[in-house]
Write a protein that holds these residues in place. Structure first.
Motif, short mmCIF file in Angstrom:
data_model
loop_
_atom_site.label_atom_id
_atom_site.label_comp_id
_atom_site.label_asym_id
_atom_site.label_seq_id
_atom_site.Cartn_x
_atom_site.Cartn_y
_atom_site.Cartn_z
N ARG A 587 0.85 -1.19 0.00
CA ARG A 587 0.00 0.00 0.00
C ARG A 587 0.88 1.24 0.00
NH1 ARG A 587 -3.75 1.33 5.00
NH2 ARG A 587 -1.76 1.91 5.94
N ASP A 590 0.13 6.25 3.45
CA ASP A 590 -1.25 6.55 3.84
C ASP A 590 -1.45 7.65 4.90
OD1 ASP A 590 -4.11 6.03 3.96
OD2 ASP A 590 -3.73 4.97 5.83
N ARG A 635 -4.33 12.88 3.63
CA ARG A 635 -3.68 11.58 3.81
C ARG A 635 -4.06 10.70 2.62
NH1 ARG A 635 -7.68 7.80 7.31
NH2 ARG A 635 -6.33 6.26 6.33
N MET A 712 -7.82 0.55 -2.55
CA MET A 712 -8.30 0.18 -1.23
C MET A 712 -9.65 0.88 -1.05
SD MET A 712 -5.93 0.27 1.99
CE MET A 712 -6.43 -0.40 3.54
N GLU A 714 -12.07 2.09 1.22
CA GLU A 714 -12.23 2.36 2.64
C GLU A 714 -12.99 3.65 2.91
OE1 GLU A 714 -8.36 2.46 4.51
OE2 GLU A 714 -7.45 3.47 2.81
N ASP A 738 -11.11 1.83 8.23
CA ASP A 738 -11.56 3.17 7.89
C ASP A 738 -13.00 3.15 7.40
OD1 ASP A 738 -9.68 5.31 8.32
OD2 ASP A 738 -8.30 4.16 7.08
N ARG A 748 -12.12 5.73 15.07
CA ARG A 748 -11.59 4.43 15.51
C ARG A 748 -10.62 4.59 16.67
NH1 ARG A 748 -8.06 2.98 10.09
NH2 ARG A 748 -6.67 1.78 11.41
#
Ligand code: PEP
Ligand code: MG
Length: 845
Positions: A587, A590, A635, A712, A714, A738, A748
């Motif tokens: 990935r 992030d 991000r 991804m 999310e 996420d 979270r």
């Protein structure tokens, strides 16, 4: 009586079933069918017991008439699943003065008194619900104990002890039926998975006294050790005893087989011992389980009173299942179905021993399983110093941040005041197999004073020894006894069988070569998520990273990134080599950049020194980067688009590593994943830039390679707009951490503070960060999967959020047609077994 489904004599053909009469009644019928010496028994169905609880007694005289006139009886509970418990057994029903006199003549006053006293005391406590303390002053044994007990009963109850056997039996049945309906019994069994309307059956059995002339006694026997599951005749026998007295710590209890530690039943009555062994072996094969026999010896003659599944540790559960299948007693599929996936995670870590004393000083969320003991330290630096001195420590933080990584590696366990199941500490803890309790909000953390205040007010200082139990979320004072991790050959065998049967792939989330090695050791089929940002916290890299963040222009940034490139390339080469051609999904960067910047003054001063900038410049830049809502800020792909140099460097590092690793090993086809996508255009832009880097590397190196680009999913929008996104990528991987955060609009990192209230009040059935919300988040997964597949039928679908290792979430993903799940390396075995069980369940249905 044999044909009365509610009150039936246990014969080979009586209408008895697990779901009408309970497991004990059914087991006794099986033993009767095997022609084992089981005393005469009557089984009462769930319905009969429900009626008793409502005040409607069965025909007591008819039950009593099934037994010889002077027989004593016992009553035992028979719930559908023995783990659901039930009221304790009552023995020697039918004792009264007349029967006592007869027994005195037959066995002597001592034995007769012990039988009667036991009944009076258990009737008083279990049936009349009197306080057990009332027998504190009663003589130890003999006629005096009996007289004292009867007198104590009469004083408390203001009535004589009942003498009619039918009346006694009726009272016992009533009290057991009502106990099952009591609130605490209900809560206890529901915690073990019993449905709200779970029934209770009862068995009324003729007593084999275990007390009397000749060799009499009682005991339990099993053919395996409960702790290891290895063959080992285990149990005890106690002369002149009843029930389970032999295993209740009486030092005069005998071993069963010959034993250097002391006398045994085999020495005393070799024929009885041999017969018991034979019965146990027969039961293992015919009942297809390792059973514990409860037996009595009456003047040398063996009676089998009961059979229950051998109590077992997680390790023994695996070994017993595997051995039964290896001995062809059960199939491999059945062995797999018999092991609860979550018990496997107990095997992978040290655990507090079941019988250890637990001095609980606080509790939080069980974020990463296993238990660890060490001295309290309050900073990552102290953790590293402690490790350097060879002293185990527990890192205690308000919450952890990326800069604590090295301290976490150095610590034996982590405890945080804040955070939930997907907080930094939890994710890293699970990744590296580090026991971790987060969100311990009932404790107070005083970092400055270096004190931890327990929920009961006790104060623990730096250096004090505590234990974190990440399996159940408790924090304990001191160092309780531990059980070591146990990955024996039975575990490996079970895992191999699971792999033969499962039909969904299992990958691991792994960020470092060490994680990747763990993933390989647990036979993960690839890496489903490598969070590259964790690599930048390695020593020597953080400063370079900070320099990059502070770069004044794109050109300067590229120059600093040039220095990070070889480090990233080396990381990826190592990952590819360890994974030996198995897929590795990397990935791209992030987190928000300011996560890499120091938050305290001392750190900022150090940074100013390192960058040779005035402190005020550094603090101003840091303040300027501050975001009100960083998880929803700059991000993921947003950085990729606004600061493209980082993704370009990472793509180059991946491609160069691909060529390096392919040159001397299996060909590598890297997977590159773009995080936090919410719009198709983001993918188009990043894809164009990565394709350009790929072309340059091919040209420069004169070598070709392939790669797969994925997204991804999310953000809720990415799931809803999957049809736009899918044509531009080879795979969609659902980041349910996420996605849960954004679907609920629930942080979270902060949800842990009130989650237990929410779950307790039934707002959420479970913490949705722990257990996938199949209704809401699940619907987004289904929408995303369906729309993605329609737009691109060959698209690979997967989940890589923390839910990936959860058996229920795996069931959901399998049903939705996902290709694989990816979870923390230490959860891979759990996922492999859960996936196999799903495939087996599917093929059966
Ligand atoms: C996710 O969001 O589900 C995920 C796997 O990514 P991270 O936990 O790194 O945000
Ligand atoms: Mg994420």
């Amino acid at each position: 009586m044999q044909n009365n489904p509610n009150t039936t004599l246990v014969t080979p053909t009586a209408p008895i079933a697990n779901n009408t009469h309970g497991g004990r009644a059914k087991c006794l019928q099986r033993l009767v069918r095997l022609d084992l010496p089981v005393p005469r028994t009557v089984a009462l169905s769930f319905e009969a017991v429900q009626n008793i609880a409502r005040g409607q007694l069965p025909d007591i005289a008819a039950i009593v008439s099934q037994f010889p006139e002077d027989a004593l009886l016992c009553v035992r509970p028979s719930s559908e699943d023995p783990d659901w418990g039930g009221p304790g057994a009552v023995l020697n029903i039918g004792m009264n003065d007349t029967r006592f006199q007869a027994l005195v003549d037959e066995l002597g006053a001592e034995a007769a008194s012990s039988v009667y006293t036991r009944f009076v005391q258990s009737f008083a406590v279990d049936v009349a619900r009197l306080d057990p303390d009332m027998f504190d002053d009663v003589a130890q044994s003999g006629p005096q104990a009996l007289q004292d007990s009867l007198r104590a009963y009469e004083i408390e109850m203001e009535e004589p002890f009942p003498t009619d056997p039918g009346e006694q039996l009726a009272a016992v049945l009533k009290s057991m039926a009502r106990a099952w309906d009591g609130t605490s019994a209900r809560l206890l069994r529901q915690a073990k998975g019993a449905p709200a309307d779970a029934g209770l059956g009862l068995v009324v059995q003729q007593m084999a006294l275990g007390v009397g002339l000749g060799e009499c006694g009682s005991g339990v026997l099993q053919l395996v050790d409960s702790d290891t599951g290895l063959p080992q005749i285990t149990g005890r026998y106690l002369s002149q005893s009843q029930g389970r007295d032999a295993v209740e710590g009486d030092s005069s209890a005998l071993y069963l087989g010959r034993d250097p530690r002391g006398p045994s039943l085999e020495d005393l009555v070799p024929e009885a011992f041999a017969e018991l062994q034979e019965h146990a072996a027969l039961m293992r094969v015919k009942l297809r389980a390792e059973m514990q026999l409860e037996f009595a010896v009456d003047n040398g003659k063996v009676h089998i009173l009961d059979g229950v599944r051998v109590p077992r540790s997680s390790r023994a559960a695996v070994r017993i299942a595997v051995r039964l299948a290896q001995d062809k007693v059960i199939s491999k599929a059945e062995a797999l179905m018999r092991v609860e996936p979550r018990t496997l995670s107990e095997l992978l870590h040290r655990q507090v021993r079941t019988n250890a004393v637990r001095d609980v000083i606080g509790s939080g969320i069980a974020a990463s399983p296993g238990a660890a003991t060490g001295a309290i330290v309050f900073t990552a630096t102290e953790a590293q110093a402690s490790a350097a001195r060879g002293e185990p420590c527990i890192l205690v933080r308000r919450e952890t941040a990326p800069e604590d990584i090295r301290g976490m590696h150095a610590a034996q366990g982590v405890l945080t005041e804040r955070g939930g199941i997907t907080s930094h500490a939890a994710v890293i803890g699970r990744g590296i197999g580090l026991p971790c309790v987060v969100g311990a909000s009932d404790m107070r953390f005083h970092r400055r004073r270096k004190e931890l205040v327990a929920s009961d007010g006790r104060v623990f200082s730096a250096g004090d020894i505590i234990t974190v139990d990440g399996t159940n979320g408790q924090v304990l004072a001191g160092a309780p006894e531990m059980r070591e991790a146990a990955l024996d050959e039975s575990f490996q065998t079970l895992m191999e069988w699971a792999d033969e049967l499962r039909d969904i792939e299992i990958r691991a989330n792994a960020d470092t070569p060490a994680d990747a090695q763990t993933a390989r050791n647990f036979q993960a089929e690839g890496i489903g998520l490598c969070r590259t940002e964790h690599m930048f916290f390695e020593p020597g890299r953080l400063t370079v990273m900070r320099e990059m963040i502070f770069a004044a222009s794109s050109q300067d940034r590229r120059a600093v990134l040039e220095r990070l490139l070889p480090m990233q390339r080396a990381d990826f080469t190592q990952l590819f080599r360890i994974m030996e051609g198995k897929p590795v999904c990397i990935r791209l960067f992030d987190p928000p950049l300011h996560e890499f910047l120091p938050t305290d003054r001392a750190g900022q001063r150090e940074l100013a020194d390192a960058l040779d900038l005035p402190l005020s410049d550094v603090t101003r830049r840091i303040d300027a980067m501050m975001e009100y809502n960083p998880m929803l800020g700059l991000r993921g792909v947003r950085l990729g688009i606004t600061v493209p140099e980082i993704y370009e460097m990472q793509a180059r590092a991946i491609f160069e590593a691909t060529l390096d690793a392919s040159a001397d090993g299996d060909p590598v086809v890297p997977e590159i994943m773009i995080p936090l996508v919410s719009a198709k255009r983001e993918v188009e832009l990043v894809k164009a830039s990565i394709d350009t880097v790929a072309s340059s590397v091919r040209l420069e190196k004169g070598q070709d390679f392939n790669y797969r680009l994925g997204v991804m999913v999310e953000t809720p929008r990415a799931a809803i707009r999957a049809a736009d996104i899918a044509p531009h990528c080879a795979f969609l991987s659902f980041g349910t951490n996420d996605l849960t955060q954004m679907t609920y609009g629930l942080s979270r990192d902060d949800a842990g503070r009130f989650m237990s209230d929410y779950v307790r009040q039934g707002v959420f059935p479970e913490d949705p960060f722990h257990s996938l919300d199949t209704d809401g988040v699940g619907e987004l997964l289904q929408i995303g999967a369906q729309r993605g597949r329609e737009a691109r039928p060959d698209i690979t679908l997967s989940i890589c959020g923390e839910h990936g290792g959860n058996p229920e979430s795996i069931a959901f993903c399998r049903a939705a047609g996902f290709n694989y799940v990816s979870c923390s390396p230490f959860r891979v075995p759990v996922a492999r077994l859960a996936a196999a069980q799903l495939a087996i369940g599917h093929s059966i249905s």
